[in-house]
Scaffold this motif. Sequence first.
Motif, PDB file in Angstrom:
ATOM      1  N   TYR A   1       0.770  -1.140  -0.115  1.00 59.12           N
ATOM      2  CA  TYR A   1       0.058   0.001   0.007  1.00 59.12           C
ATOM      3  C   TYR A   1       0.955   1.460   0.023  1.00 59.12           C
ATOM      4  O   TYR A   1       0.691   2.136  -0.705  1.00 59.12           O
ATOM      5  N   ALA A   2       1.889   1.338   1.011  1.00 58.20           N
ATOM      6  CA  ALA A   2       2.817   2.284   1.203  1.00 58.20           C
ATOM      7  C   ALA A   2       3.277   3.013  -0.291  1.00 58.20           C
ATOM      8  O   ALA A   2       3.325   3.900  -0.514  1.00 58.20           O
ATOM      9  N   LYS A   3       4.014   1.879  -1.220  1.00 58.44           N
ATOM     10  CA  LYS A   3       4.718   1.980  -2.272  1.00 58.44           C
ATOM     11  C   LYS A   3       3.726   2.721  -3.268  1.00 58.44           C
ATOM     12  O   LYS A   3       3.931   3.737  -4.031  1.00 58.44           O
ATOM     13  N   ARG A   4       2.302   2.338  -3.253  1.00 61.16           N
ATOM     14  CA  ARG A   4       1.366   2.662  -4.410  1.00 61.16           C
ATOM     15  C   ARG A   4       0.533   4.033  -3.996  1.00 61.16           C
ATOM     16  O   ARG A   4       0.007   4.691  -4.637  1.00 61.16           O
ATOM     17  N   PHE A   5       0.291   4.322  -2.747  1.00 57.87           N
ATOM     18  CA  PHE A   5      -0.520   5.325  -2.356  1.00 57.87           C
ATOM     19  C   PHE A   5       0.225   6.612  -1.484  1.00 57.87           C
ATOM     20  O   PHE A   5      -0.437   7.477  -0.941  1.00 57.87           O
TER      21      PHE A   5
END
Length: 330
Positions: free
Chosen positions: A166-170
């Motif tokens: 999630y962190a990488k994408r959002f």
Amino acid sequence: MRAPKCKMLPELLSLLITLFSILLGFFIGLSMTRLYKVQTTTLYSASQSSNPGLQFGRSSENYESHKIATNPHGAERLPPGIVKPQSDLFLHGCVGNESFRKQSYLLALAVGIQQKNIVDKIVSKFSENFTIILFHYDGKTSEWDQFEWSQRAIHISAFEQTKWWYAKRFLHPNIVALYEYIFIWDEDLGVEHFKAEEYIKLVKKYDLEISQPAVISERGLIWEMTKKRENVEIHRRAESQYNCTNPSLPPCAGFVEIMAPVFSRNAWKCVWNMIQQKPEEKIGVVDAQWIKHMVLPTLRHQVRARSFAEWAEFEKRMKGAAQEAVVDHY
């Protein structure tokens, strides 16, 4: 009758050449004027652009005035100044009611509905000065509506994905650039002895770019580096140097766990791109604010397997990058 015409031909050619020269000089001057206007009217702070500036004619008197910033990649054709490379996660009201609150900090949690009561206690320790994001790895979002704070939280759902997916994408650095500190936490944390605002005061006091609360646990092992210590506000190195080949390197210094890390805005830019800080100087554990790791069974086994796979991929990339750096050096 033909002789007079022949005498006029050189004069006519001379006139045409003179006129052409005048027009050519006029258009060259016009072009230079337009170039100068573009140069002077589109200068703006380099902090507004992620790209290095283009440079017009070098001047020994005022070289900096000839630097001009460009738009981010993909927006080169738009007028400079109209593009803002950064955004935010602030929630806006409906049309006609545009008032909204700008938070200073961000809390992102990977959650499942089974731990909703624990998550509720975690969120209660974070004031309205925090934007709250829930990453729902079980796909359940509407079940959180019972909590008042859920209405102002941002809910993102993707089945059985890890927190770092999630962190990488959002949480791209340009999206979270307005938040001074970014908390990226797990859900199985006891926060009875934790206060977010007090924690931030200590992080600022000791200039920690990457940090975490100290940890206590009744189950499982705790890294020596992250164990809570008494009578200190923070620490940067493990007390015991057992099995440390270098006391200034992980796991004895410059080390925090992935369960409850806190990043400054600048540190997150580096972490997101997998670039290291100077760990022995800017990474530490805050003892005066601590949490309890409850080690609850959620997606632990699946996440653990995925974590090992992603770590292997990371090591592979680092090895390849190091080899390329050596080749480029020679």
